[in-house]
Design an enzyme around this catalytic site. Structure first.
Site, PDB file in Angstrom:
ATOM      1  N   ASN A  22      -3.369   5.992 -10.084  1.00 16.74           N
ATOM      2  CA  ASN A  22      -2.148   5.707  -9.333  1.00 16.74           C
ATOM      3  C   ASN A  22      -1.615   4.342  -9.783  1.00 16.74           C
ATOM      4  OD1 ASN A  22      -0.505   4.535  -7.269  1.00 16.74           O
ATOM      5  ND2 ASN A  22      -1.124   6.196  -5.914  1.00 16.74           N
ATOM      6  N   ASP A  24       1.249   2.807  -8.758  1.00 15.68           N
ATOM      7  CA  ASP A  24       2.259   2.233  -7.854  1.00 15.68           C
ATOM      8  C   ASP A  24       2.222   0.701  -7.814  1.00 15.68           C
ATOM      9  OD1 ASP A  24       2.856   4.821  -7.172  1.00 15.68           O
ATOM     10  OD2 ASP A  24       1.924   4.739  -5.185  1.00 15.68           O
ATOM     11  N   HIS A  25       0.996   0.152  -7.827  1.00 17.40           N
ATOM     12  CA  HIS A  25       0.909  -1.292  -7.588  1.00 17.40           C
ATOM     13  C   HIS A  25       1.318  -2.139  -8.789  1.00 17.40           C
ATOM     14  CE1 HIS A  25      -0.254  -0.662  -3.588  1.00 17.40           C
ATOM     15  NE2 HIS A  25      -1.219   0.154  -3.958  1.00 17.40           N
ATOM     16  N   ARG A  33       9.311  -9.590  -7.746  1.00 13.28           N
ATOM     17  CA  ARG A  33      10.179 -10.606  -8.357  1.00 13.28           C
ATOM     18  C   ARG A  33      11.468 -10.020  -8.924  1.00 13.28           C
ATOM     19  NH1 ARG A  33       7.446 -15.517  -9.569  1.00 13.28           N
ATOM     20  NH2 ARG A  33       9.335 -16.117 -10.646  1.00 13.28           N
ATOM     21  N   HIS A  58       3.916   7.400  -6.415  1.00 12.62           N
ATOM     22  CA  HIS A  58       4.449   7.752  -5.100  1.00 12.62           C
ATOM     23  C   HIS A  58       5.868   7.201  -5.025  1.00 12.62           C
ATOM     24  CE1 HIS A  58       3.743   7.668  -0.426  1.00 12.62           C
ATOM     25  NE2 HIS A  58       4.856   8.290  -0.763  1.00 12.62           N
ATOM     26  N   ARG A  60       8.448   6.458  -2.849  1.00 15.20           N
ATOM     27  CA  ARG A  60       8.621   6.359  -1.390  1.00 15.20           C
ATOM     28  C   ARG A  60      10.094   6.338  -1.033  1.00 15.20           C
ATOM     29  NH1 ARG A  60       3.534   4.501   1.197  1.00 15.20           N
ATOM     30  NH2 ARG A  60       4.757   4.454   3.091  1.00 15.20           N
ATOM     31  N   ARG A  64       9.824   1.059  -2.312  1.00 17.97           N
ATOM     32  CA  ARG A  64       9.214  -0.281  -2.329  1.00 17.97           C
ATOM     33  C   ARG A  64       8.494  -0.591  -3.631  1.00 17.97           C
ATOM     34  NH1 ARG A  64       4.445   0.371   2.127  1.00 17.97           N
ATOM     35  NH2 ARG A  64       6.181   1.088   3.376  1.00 17.97           N
ATOM     36  N   HIS A  65       8.060   0.444  -4.357  1.00 22.73           N
ATOM     37  CA  HIS A  65       7.436   0.150  -5.657  1.00 22.73           C
ATOM     38  C   HIS A  65       8.034   1.045  -6.765  1.00 22.73           C
ATOM     39  CE1 HIS A  65       4.846   3.198  -3.919  1.00 22.73           C
ATOM     40  NE2 HIS A  65       4.105   2.350  -3.234  1.00 22.73           N
ATOM     41  N   GLU A  85       3.627  11.949  -5.794  1.00 21.15           N
ATOM     42  CA  GLU A  85       3.394  11.975  -4.344  1.00 21.15           C
ATOM     43  C   GLU A  85       4.723  11.745  -3.662  1.00 21.15           C
ATOM     44  OE1 GLU A  85       0.738   8.855  -3.341  1.00 21.15           O
ATOM     45  OE2 GLU A  85      -0.908   9.693  -4.464  1.00 21.15           O
ATOM     46  N   THR A 115       0.228   1.360   3.504  1.00 20.44           N
ATOM     47  CA  THR A 115      -0.139   2.403   2.559  1.00 20.44           C
ATOM     48  C   THR A 115      -0.181   3.721   3.338  1.00 20.44           C
ATOM     49  OG1 THR A 115      -1.803   3.110   0.946  1.00 20.44           O
ATOM     50  CG2 THR A 115      -2.628   1.960   2.900  1.00 20.44           C
ATOM     51  N   THR A 116      -0.507   4.827   2.660  1.00 22.33           N
ATOM     52  CA  THR A 116      -0.468   6.117   3.353  1.00 22.33           C
ATOM     53  C   THR A 116      -1.621   6.201   4.360  1.00 22.33           C
ATOM     54  OG1 THR A 116       0.336   6.970   1.257  1.00 22.33           O
ATOM     55  CG2 THR A 116      -0.177   8.589   2.950  1.00 22.33           C
ATOM     56  N   GLU A 166      -5.658  17.467  -1.361  1.00 22.45           N
ATOM     57  CA  GLU A 166      -6.323  16.198  -1.647  1.00 22.45           C
ATOM     58  C   GLU A 166      -6.859  15.681  -0.323  1.00 22.45           C
ATOM     59  OE1 GLU A 166      -4.310  13.359  -4.182  1.00 22.45           O
ATOM     60  OE2 GLU A 166      -5.344  11.684  -3.209  1.00 22.45           O
ATOM     61  N   HIS A 206      -7.966   7.836  -1.952  1.00 21.35           N
ATOM     62  CA  HIS A 206      -7.519   6.760  -1.065  1.00 21.35           C
ATOM     63  C   HIS A 206      -8.671   5.826  -0.718  1.00 21.35           C
ATOM     64  CE1 HIS A 206      -5.132   4.430   1.667  1.00 21.35           C
ATOM     65  NE2 HIS A 206      -4.075   5.086   1.224  1.00 21.35           N
ATOM     66  N   GLY A 207      -8.488   4.566  -1.079  1.00 21.80           N
ATOM     67  CA  GLY A 207      -9.466   3.539  -0.744  1.00 21.80           C
ATOM     68  C   GLY A 207     -10.742   3.598  -1.576  1.00 21.80           C
ATOM     69  N   GLY A 228      -6.053   4.074  -7.255  1.00 22.07           N
ATOM     70  CA  GLY A 228      -5.041   3.123  -7.708  1.00 22.07           C
ATOM     71  C   GLY A 228      -5.417   1.683  -7.488  1.00 22.07           C
ATOM     72  N   HIS A 229      -5.390   1.264  -6.232  1.00 25.29           N
ATOM     73  CA  HIS A 229      -5.476  -0.152  -5.894  1.00 25.29           C
ATOM     74  C   HIS A 229      -6.695  -0.843  -6.502  1.00 25.29           C
ATOM     75  CE1 HIS A 229      -5.749  -3.659  -3.136  1.00 25.29           C
ATOM     76  NE2 HIS A 229      -4.440  -3.605  -3.257  1.00 25.29           N
TER      77      HIS A 229
HETATM   78  N1  PXP Z   1      -3.992   9.616  -3.122  1.00 27.65           N
HETATM   79  C1  PXP Z   1      -2.908   9.542  -2.309  1.00 27.65           C
HETATM   80  C2  PXP Z   1      -2.307  10.806  -1.801  1.00 27.65           C
HETATM   81  C3  PXP Z   1      -2.336   8.294  -1.984  1.00 27.65           C
HETATM   82  O1  PXP Z   1      -1.270   8.227  -1.167  1.00 27.65           O
HETATM   83  C4  PXP Z   1      -2.892   7.136  -2.549  1.00 27.65           C
HETATM   84  C5  PXP Z   1      -2.277   5.789  -2.260  1.00 27.65           C
HETATM   85  O2  PXP Z   1      -0.954   5.755  -2.675  1.00 27.65           O
HETATM   86  C6  PXP Z   1      -3.999   7.276  -3.406  1.00 27.65           C
HETATM   87  C7  PXP Z   1      -4.543   8.518  -3.648  1.00 27.65           C
HETATM   88  C8  PXP Z   1      -4.635   6.085  -4.065  1.00 27.65           C
HETATM   89  O3  PXP Z   1      -5.168   5.229  -3.096  1.00 27.65           O
HETATM   90  P1  PXP Z   1      -5.746   3.815  -3.532  1.00 27.65           P
HETATM   91  O4  PXP Z   1      -4.596   3.022  -4.079  1.00 27.65           O
HETATM   92  O5  PXP Z   1      -6.290   3.262  -2.265  1.00 27.65           O
HETATM   93  O6  PXP Z   1      -6.778   4.061  -4.580  1.00 27.65           O
END
Ligand code: PXP
Length: 257
Positions: A22, A24-25, A33, A58, A60, A64-65, A85, A115-116, A166, A206-207, A228-229
């Protein structure tokens, strides 16, 4: 549906788990910026060269990103597959049908959330989600639903016509102690086994990070993780020495050192 037919993971031969990254970040840093860099598309291509099996973004509602242009460029540049997403809204459905990513993952979305938070409540909106799934599938897109690891949500996902879910691993990732971690892990195990037994392909995410990923990988019905994160956070450190020394080198070269 008969939940007694759940198969255990013990008698299955495991396949490798695919890794969706992912990005996004990367866009979050850019948007902070209003610059053109860092480019999430460039990052996605590096992630692919390093072994990513797919790229998740994602888009959104508040942008935002990830921006609409990123989706367009991703679609043209990514060599593996784009997993988009998105919330279940008319605007997003139209964007997805026009862009035609290989995968779409329908997620809940709240404007004020960081976040989601939590999975999609499929049970309470089967008709709405089913209609979205029909339209996306008609455009040739594989659709998944991001849900909490609950058998009732898995059954509802099947009613909506998806072949993939998922499982939200956020509660596991945030669990404060050993017994809570084991409880959440067990919910994911049971849900993954049950989902597989009713014909669903099981993804999770996620996480997840470098410390908590292994017990999730051990759950054999899970065939794909989206992370992702933690990967982007790790890259900040792993890339730091080179980033500082490259800047120092540029400055010194200009002064003739
Ligand atoms: N899967 C889904 C559906 C998500 O919404 C996210 C966060 O955008 C992730 C996976 C990835 O989560 P993380 O950034 O915490 O790894």
């Amino acid at each position: 549906m008969n939940r007694k037919t759940i198969r255990t993971t013990a008698n299955k031969s495991p396949c490798p788990v695919r890794l969706g990254i992912n990005v996004d970040h990367v866009a979050t840093v850019r948007q902070a910026r209003g610059t053109k860099y860092p480019d999430p598309v460039e990052w996605a291509l590096i992630a692919e060269r390093a072994g990513a099996d797919s790229i998740t973004i994602h888009l959104r509602e508040d942008r935002r990103h990830i921006q609409d242009r990123d989706l367009d460029l991703m679609q043209r540049s990514v060599k593996t597959r784009v997993n988009l997403e998105m919330a279940v809204t008319e605007e997003m459905i139209e964007i997805a049908i026009a862009a035609q990513p290989v995968d779409c993952c329908l997620v809940p979305e709240k404007r004020e959330e960081l976040t989601t938070e939590g999975g999609l409540d499929v049970l309470s909106q089967i008709e709405k989600i089913r209609e979205a799934v029909v339209r996306l599938k008609a455009a040739g897109i594989r659709v998944s639903l991001f849900i909490d690891p609950q058998p009732s949500q898995l059954e509802a996902a099947v009613s909506c016509g998806v072949g993939v879910v998922e499982l939200h691993t956020g509660a596991y990732a945030d669990a404060p102690d050993k017994s809570e971690i084991e409880r959440e892990l067990n919910r994911i195990r049971v849900a993954a086994d049950f989902g597989e037994s009713i014909g669903l392909t099981i993804h999770a995410g996620h996480g997840l990070n470098y410390h908590n990923v292994k017990p999730i990988v051990a759950i054999t019905p899970i065939v794909e993780l989206n992370i992702g994160h933690a990967i982007i956070a790790r890259a900040l450190f792993d890339g730091l020495s080179k980033s500082v020394s490259d800047m120092k080198k540029l400055m010194q070269e200009e002064r003739g050192f």
